[in-house]
Design a protein around this motif. Structure first.
Motif, PDB file in Angstrom:
ATOM      1  N   PHE A   1      14.432  -5.060  -7.448  1.00  0.00           N
ATOM      2  CA  PHE A   1      13.312  -5.448  -6.601  1.00  0.00           C
ATOM      3  C   PHE A   1      12.746  -4.239  -5.865  1.00  0.00           C
ATOM      4  O   PHE A   1      11.544  -4.162  -5.622  1.00  0.00           O
ATOM      5  CB  PHE A   1      13.755  -6.531  -5.625  1.00  0.00           C
ATOM      6  N   GLU A   2      13.594  -3.302  -5.505  1.00  0.00           N
ATOM      7  CA  GLU A   2      13.091  -2.068  -4.898  1.00  0.00           C
ATOM      8  C   GLU A   2      12.259  -1.280  -5.905  1.00  0.00           C
ATOM      9  O   GLU A   2      11.212  -0.717  -5.554  1.00  0.00           O
ATOM     10  CB  GLU A   2      14.259  -1.225  -4.402  1.00  0.00           C
ATOM     11  N   ARG A   3      12.702  -1.257  -7.152  1.00  0.00           N
ATOM     12  CA  ARG A   3      11.955  -0.545  -8.194  1.00  0.00           C
ATOM     13  C   ARG A   3      10.634  -1.242  -8.494  1.00  0.00           C
ATOM     14  O   ARG A   3       9.627  -0.590  -8.810  1.00  0.00           O
ATOM     15  CB  ARG A   3      12.799  -0.413  -9.448  1.00  0.00           C
ATOM     16  N   LEU A   4      10.606  -2.568  -8.412  1.00  0.00           N
ATOM     17  CA  LEU A   4       9.339  -3.282  -8.575  1.00  0.00           C
ATOM     18  C   LEU A   4       8.366  -2.917  -7.467  1.00  0.00           C
ATOM     19  O   LEU A   4       7.160  -2.772  -7.703  1.00  0.00           O
ATOM     20  CB  LEU A   4       9.579  -4.791  -8.591  1.00  0.00           C
ATOM     21  N   ALA A   5       8.870  -2.753  -6.247  1.00  0.00           N
ATOM     22  CA  ALA A   5       8.000  -2.343  -5.144  1.00  0.00           C
ATOM     23  C   ALA A   5       7.480  -0.923  -5.367  1.00  0.00           C
ATOM     24  O   ALA A   5       6.309  -0.633  -5.096  1.00  0.00           O
ATOM     25  CB  ALA A   5       8.768  -2.426  -3.826  1.00  0.00           C
ATOM     26  N   VAL A   6       8.330  -0.040  -5.872  1.00  0.00           N
ATOM     27  CA  VAL A   6       7.888   1.330  -6.174  1.00  0.00           C
ATOM     28  C   VAL A   6       6.840   1.314  -7.284  1.00  0.00           C
ATOM     29  O   VAL A   6       5.833   2.028  -7.222  1.00  0.00           O
ATOM     30  CB  VAL A   6       9.091   2.204  -6.562  1.00  0.00           C
ATOM     31  N   ALA A   7       7.065   0.496  -8.305  1.00  0.00           N
ATOM     32  CA  ALA A   7       6.100   0.389  -9.401  1.00  0.00           C
ATOM     33  C   ALA A   7       4.753  -0.118  -8.898  1.00  0.00           C
ATOM     34  O   ALA A   7       3.697   0.340  -9.353  1.00  0.00           O
ATOM     35  CB  ALA A   7       6.646  -0.539 -10.488  1.00  0.00           C
ATOM     36  N   ASP A   8       4.775  -1.033  -7.943  1.00  0.00           N
ATOM     37  CA  ASP A   8       3.518  -1.527  -7.378  1.00  0.00           C
ATOM     38  C   ASP A   8       2.805  -0.423  -6.617  1.00  0.00           C
ATOM     39  O   ASP A   8       1.575  -0.289  -6.713  1.00  0.00           O
ATOM     40  CB  ASP A   8       3.807  -2.710  -6.458  1.00  0.00           C
ATOM     41  N   ARG A   9       3.546   0.396  -5.873  1.00  0.00           N
ATOM     42  CA  ARG A   9       2.912   1.501  -5.144  1.00  0.00           C
ATOM     43  C   ARG A   9       2.312   2.521  -6.114  1.00  0.00           C
ATOM     44  O   ARG A   9       1.228   3.051  -5.873  1.00  0.00           O
ATOM     45  CB  ARG A   9       3.932   2.173  -4.217  1.00  0.00           C
ATOM     46  N   VAL A  10       3.019   2.799  -7.210  1.00  0.00           N
ATOM     47  CA  VAL A  10       2.487   3.714  -8.220  1.00  0.00           C
ATOM     48  C   VAL A  10       1.189   3.169  -8.800  1.00  0.00           C
ATOM     49  O   VAL A  10       0.198   3.897  -8.957  1.00  0.00           O
ATOM     50  CB  VAL A  10       3.526   3.941  -9.338  1.00  0.00           C
ATOM     51  N   HIS A  11       1.184   1.878  -9.100  1.00  0.00           N
ATOM     52  CA  HIS A  11      -0.019   1.255  -9.662  1.00  0.00           C
ATOM     53  C   HIS A  11      -1.179   1.296  -8.665  1.00  0.00           C
ATOM     54  O   HIS A  11      -2.320   1.619  -9.041  1.00  0.00           O
ATOM     55  CB  HIS A  11       0.292  -0.193 -10.047  1.00  0.00           C
ATOM     56  N   GLN A  12      -0.907   0.994  -7.405  1.00  0.00           N
ATOM     57  CA  GLN A  12      -1.980   0.966  -6.413  1.00  0.00           C
ATOM     58  C   GLN A  12      -2.539   2.355  -6.138  1.00  0.00           C
ATOM     59  O   GLN A  12      -3.737   2.501  -5.883  1.00  0.00           O
ATOM     60  CB  GLN A  12      -1.474   0.333  -5.117  1.00  0.00           C
TER      61      GLN A  12
END
Length: 201
Positions: free
Chosen positions: A8-19
């Motif tokens: 879930f932490e990696r999903l949050a990081v992936a979202d920040r990368v996408h944004q």
């Protein structure tokens, strides 16, 4: 339930990368529209010989548009966050080998804390979550978040700047006058005239 937490932490990081990619794309795409607006302002002044007030208004409009563009890009890149389910769907679409593992992981995680379910069901859901987390441990979620569109938009914005600079260089006699008239709207900068008057003896 400590095992799935890194996922879930990696999903949050992936979202920040996408944004951040979305914010950069917004900024680079906006460069072309700002250049188009500046070119239209120059053309309007060239043919209509605008007064100081309209020129100042156009200049302020362009400046405020640039500031708004930067603010929107910064908000998209650093403030906006997407629901974790949306992030999971996006990653699954970019890597078909994921199947629906991420969505299943999120759904099962919700079942582990659902008091309406039987204890055995919650325990089975917990074991399934741990199994999914182990299988996803080596998946590069952060790298999947990058679509690769940012370098393309950067090149397009650079080409637009080069094309605009080339047009200004080709029509340097006109562009020098227009730049001076917009940079100093109330200064003594007469408009460009297509007619020249020569007094000869």
């Amino acid at each position: 339930m400590n095992a799935p937490r890194p996922i879930f932490e990696r999903l949050a990081v992936a979202d920040r990368v996408h944004q951040r990619e979305v914010g950069g794309r917004c900024a680079f795409r906006g460069v072309k529209w700002l250049l188009l607006g500046l070119a239209l302002a120059f053309l309007a002044d060239l043919f209509l010989q605008l007064g100081a007030g309209p020129r100042l208004g156009l200049l302020l409009t362009l400046v405020l548009s640039a500031a708004g563009l930067l603010a929107a890009a910064a908000w998209l890149a650093w403030v906006r966050r997407n629901p974790v389910e949306q992030v999971a769907r996006r990653l699954e679409q970019r890597d078909p080998t994921l199947g629906s593992k991420l969505i299943n992981l999120l759904q099962l995680r919700a079942q582990t804390t659902d008091p309406k379910l039987a204890p055995l069901t919650r325990e089975l859901a917990r074991q399934a979550v741990e199994g999914f987390a182990e299988r996803l441990a080596e998946v590069p979620l952060e790298r999947l978040a990058r679509s690769g569109v940012l370098p393309i938009e950067f090149r397009r914005a650079g080409l637009a700047l080069l094309a605009f600079a080339g047009v200004l260089a080709i029509s340097h006699r006109i562009s020098r006058i227009e730049i001076a008239r917009f940079a100093d709207p109330y200064g003594d900068h007469p408009p460009y005239s297509l007619t020249r008057l020569e007094v000869v003896e």
